[in-house]
Design a protein around this motif. Structure first.
Motif, PDB file in Angstrom:
ATOM      1  N   ILE A 275      80.085  -5.852 -20.637  1.00 51.70           N
ATOM      2  CA  ILE A 275      80.882  -5.545 -19.454  1.00 51.70           C
ATOM      3  C   ILE A 275      80.390  -6.449 -18.329  1.00 51.70           C
ATOM      4  N   MET A 276      81.344  -7.061 -17.623  1.00 54.06           N
ATOM      5  CA  MET A 276      80.978  -7.952 -16.512  1.00 54.06           C
ATOM      6  C   MET A 276      81.443  -7.342 -15.188  1.00 54.06           C
ATOM      7  N   PRO A 277      80.519  -6.755 -14.422  1.00 49.81           N
ATOM      8  CA  PRO A 277      80.873  -6.305 -13.075  1.00 49.81           C
ATOM      9  C   PRO A 277      80.882  -7.495 -12.118  1.00 49.81           C
ATOM     10  N   SER A 278      81.800  -7.482 -11.176  1.00 48.30           N
ATOM     11  CA  SER A 278      81.832  -8.508 -10.136  1.00 48.30           C
ATOM     12  C   SER A 278      82.322  -7.863  -8.850  1.00 48.30           C
ATOM     13  N   GLY A 279      81.912  -8.451  -7.749  1.00 48.58           N
ATOM     14  CA  GLY A 279      82.325  -7.902  -6.464  1.00 48.58           C
ATOM     15  C   GLY A 279      82.337  -8.961  -5.384  1.00 48.58           C
ATOM     16  N   ASN A 280      83.327  -8.887  -4.513  1.00 44.09           N
ATOM     17  CA  ASN A 280      83.433  -9.800  -3.377  1.00 44.09           C
ATOM     18  C   ASN A 280      83.350  -9.004  -2.084  1.00 44.09           C
ATOM     19  N   ASP A 281      82.594  -9.539  -1.151  1.00 46.87           N
ATOM     20  CA  ASP A 281      82.407  -8.878   0.140  1.00 46.87           C
ATOM     21  C   ASP A 281      83.708  -8.960   0.943  1.00 46.87           C
ATOM     22  N   ILE A 282      84.344  -7.815   1.162  1.00 47.25           N
ATOM     23  CA  ILE A 282      85.588  -7.776   1.930  1.00 47.25           C
ATOM     24  C   ILE A 282      85.383  -7.011   3.233  1.00 47.25           C
ATOM     25  N   THR A 283      84.106  -6.906   3.654  1.00 47.25           N
ATOM     26  CA  THR A 283      83.815  -6.166   4.884  1.00 47.25           C
ATOM     27  C   THR A 283      84.578  -6.744   6.063  1.00 47.25           C
ATOM     28  N   GLY A 284      84.535  -8.069   6.211  1.00 47.27           N
ATOM     29  CA  GLY A 284      85.232  -8.704   7.323  1.00 47.27           C
ATOM     30  C   GLY A 284      86.723  -8.458   7.269  1.00 47.27           C
ATOM     31  N   ARG A 285      87.283  -8.540   6.050  1.00 47.54           N
ATOM     32  CA  ARG A 285      88.722  -8.311   5.907  1.00 47.54           C
ATOM     33  C   ARG A 285      89.093  -6.877   6.239  1.00 47.54           C
ATOM     34  N   LYS A 286      88.268  -5.935   5.777  1.00 48.04           N
ATOM     35  CA  LYS A 286      88.544  -4.521   6.067  1.00 48.04           C
ATOM     36  C   LYS A 286      88.449  -4.248   7.559  1.00 48.04           C
ATOM     37  N   GLU A 287      87.448  -4.841   8.196  1.00 47.31           N
ATOM     38  CA  GLU A 287      87.312  -4.658   9.644  1.00 47.31           C
ATOM     39  C   GLU A 287      88.506  -5.256  10.371  1.00 47.31           C
ATOM     40  N   HIS A 288      88.955  -6.422   9.893  1.00 52.61           N
ATOM     41  CA  HIS A 288      90.131  -7.053  10.510  1.00 52.61           C
ATOM     42  C   HIS A 288      91.366  -6.173  10.308  1.00 52.61           C
ATOM     43  N   GLU A 289      91.507  -5.611   9.092  1.00 52.95           N
ATOM     44  CA  GLU A 289      92.649  -4.744   8.822  1.00 52.95           C
ATOM     45  C   GLU A 289      92.626  -3.514   9.721  1.00 52.95           C
ATOM     46  N   GLU A 290      91.432  -2.963   9.927  1.00 48.72           N
ATOM     47  CA  GLU A 290      91.322  -1.793  10.798  1.00 48.72           C
ATOM     48  C   GLU A 290      91.697  -2.148  12.236  1.00 48.72           C
ATOM     49  N   ARG A 291      91.179  -3.307  12.707  1.00 46.76           N
ATOM     50  CA  ARG A 291      91.528  -3.730  14.058  1.00 46.76           C
ATOM     51  C   ARG A 291      93.022  -3.975  14.177  1.00 46.76           C
ATOM     52  N   LEU A 292      93.603  -4.604  13.146  1.00 48.56           N
ATOM     53  CA  LEU A 292      95.036  -4.885  13.167  1.00 48.56           C
ATOM     54  C   LEU A 292      95.836  -3.588  13.156  1.00 48.56           C
ATOM     55  N   GLU A 293      95.378  -2.639  12.372  1.00 50.69           N
ATOM     56  CA  GLU A 293      96.063  -1.349  12.317  1.00 50.69           C
ATOM     57  C   GLU A 293      96.003  -0.652  13.674  1.00 50.69           C
TER      58      GLU A 293
END
Length: 498
Positions: A275-293
């Motif tokens: 099994i290959m777990p992978s993850g990308n840091d989307i903290t900045g994107r989530k924060e931007h989405e929250e600000r945009l919302e």
């Protein structure tokens, strides 16, 4: 018959002769037996040499090819041994490997043993990669030659190169500095962790190898997250791709949001072997989405307030403008009435652009041809023509549909000229609005719906008309495309219209 010994009848010379004859007979029988055995071994060895799939050859110290079996002849693309035997074997060696092979041959003929990889070029030009195992062979004339068994390892080398290429690609993906990547056994045991993830947690790979993935430092801060991860690994082990957004906490207390994936890895039999777990840091994107919302919420609130505050005075203005005496100044009265109507349209546009579905009332069947005619009557274009080629009903809210059609018609008149012909026709799952004007360049067809996009700013264009059209189409879940009409003008197509 007499049983008496006949020794007395033989002389010493006869006895010596008979003894020598017996020894010679015994020697001759043994010699013939050895010849028969040698012949059988030679025949057996010849059969092995001729049937083996490897090339077997002998090469003189000067490079002359002395012998080569059938497999070797096929490898060098020779029809018979006369094509190559007696010739220089160096002519068959690729130019970049020729000197290495020459040196190798000379060492073998001097008594060494060895292995060499090199390329050959056959008589028909085919290139092959070979591996040769060679030893010295002493000949009856006292000279030493090379005897070698040579294999064609071209496919093996190609597979090796492909494997190395895949491994490089895997390592490049695995060590992506912007992603967390790991490799697990199907039960969740950690095999490998990439450097990016290790540096985030401030640990070495040896600290987590052999541990269950959910028990590593990235997850121990949240038992619920550990349970979710363990369940996700079980699903991945069953062949499911599992994706979720999860929080990771670093040793200094920093928490980041990761777009995480658990991907099953299969063997050639279709079994999950890793099994290959992978993850990308989307903290900045989530924060931007929250600000945009939050910004959208504030904008929506402001637009609703503005629409409410404007609609009342506009309504009052419309009422009073209708009561003005036209004989005082008919042109001014018409101008004021149109201005109030325009403001009301802008209010509707702003509400749809900011609130979407919430701004649109309940849908009901609307006679679209009638709505189109009403919208056309509101446009001041006496020299333009409307060609209405559809009769159908559409589910929607009449006021907004009329605004949408009027925007499309006004756009055609504004850009197509005062004598433009606008056609509104039917499609199998919708309708189209086309004109015979200059059309829209292909490079602009994806941007004409953007808010603020206009080519008529000098004449009062706001860039909201087509943005409203696109937004209302999205609200009703229609598909909209811009293309070229049959006459070379603009054509707006609406599909999936109910």
């Amino acid at each position: 018959m007499s049983e008496e010994s006949r020794d007395a009848d033989f002389s010493q010379a006869k006895r010596t002769f008979l003894d020598l004859m017996g020894k010679w007979t015994e020697y001759e029988l043994e010699r013939r037996q050895r010849e028969r055995e040698l012949r059988e071994r030679t025949q057996h060895l010849s059969a092995l040499v001729e049937t083996t799939p490897e090339c077997i050859k002998t090469v003189a110290a000067d490079g002359t090819l002395l012998q080569m079996n059938s497999a070797g002849l096929r490898m060098v693309e020779a029809d018979s041994d006369s094509d190559v035997v007696g010739e220089s074997v160096y002519d068959l060696i690729a130019s970049e490997d020729r000197q290495r092979f020459r040196d190798f041959n000379e060492r073998i003929c001097e008594g060494e043993r060895g292995t060499l990889e090199f390329d050959i070029v056959g008589l028909d030009g085919t290139r092959r990669h070979m591996e040769s195992h060679a030893a010295p062979l002493r000949r009856p004339d006292g000279t030493t030659v090379q005897v070698a068994l040579t294999r064609d390892i071209t496919k093996q080398k190609e597979r090796k190169r492909e494997l190395e290429r895949v491994e490089r690609q895997f390592e490049a993906a695995f060590n992506n500095p912007s992603s967390f990547v790991a490799l697990l056994d199907p039960d969740g045991t950690v095999r490998r962790i990439n450097q990016t993830a290790l540096e985030f947690a401030g640990i070495d790979e040896s600290d987590v190898q052999g541990e269950r993935f959910w028990e590593t430092p990235w997850f121990v801060h949240d038992e619920e997250l550990q349970d979710e991860l363990r369940a996700g690994i079980e699903r991945a082990a069953d062949g499911e791709y599992v994706r979720s957004e999860i929080p990771h906490r670093s040793p200094d207390g920093e928490t980041v949001i990761m777009d995480a994936m658990l991907e099953p890895v299969y063997d050639e039999d279709g079994e999950v072997v890793a099994i290959m777990p992978s993850g990308n840091d989307i903290t900045g994107r989530k924060e931007h989405e929250e600000r945009l919302e939050q910004q959208n919420e504030r904008l929506e609130s402001f637009a609703s307030m503005l629409a409410h505050e404007l609609r009342n005075p506009v309504t009052v203005g419309q009422i009073y403008s209708q009561q003005l005496r036209e004989e005082t100044d008919p042109e001014a009265v018409e101008y004021v009435s149109e201005a109030f109507d325009r403001i009301e349209d802008m209010i509707d546009v702003i509400l749809v652009l900011t609130r979407g579905r919430e701004a649109v009332g309940e849908s009901k069947p609307i006679d679209f041809a009638e709505v189109t005619r009403e919208a056309w009557d509101e446009i001041d274009a006496p020299d333009a023509a409307l060609d209405l080629e559809l009769e159908r009903t559409i589910e929607g809210e009449e006021t907004y549909l009329r605004h949408m059609v009027r925007n499309l018609l006004e756009n055609a008149v504004e850009h197509g000229g005062s004598d433009v012909t606008v056609t509104v026709g039917e499609l199998p799952s919708g309708f189209y609005v086309a004109d015979d004007g200059p059309g829209i360049p292909p490079e602009d067809r994806n941007t004409v719906f953007d808010q603020g996009y206009t080519t008529a700013a000098d004449s009062g264009g706001t860039g909201l008309g087509l943005a409203f059209v696109r937004k209302l189409a999205d609200v009703y879940e229609w598909d909209i495309t811009v293309t070229e009409s049959e006459s070379g003008g603009a054509r707006f197509e609406f599909r999936n219209v109910r």
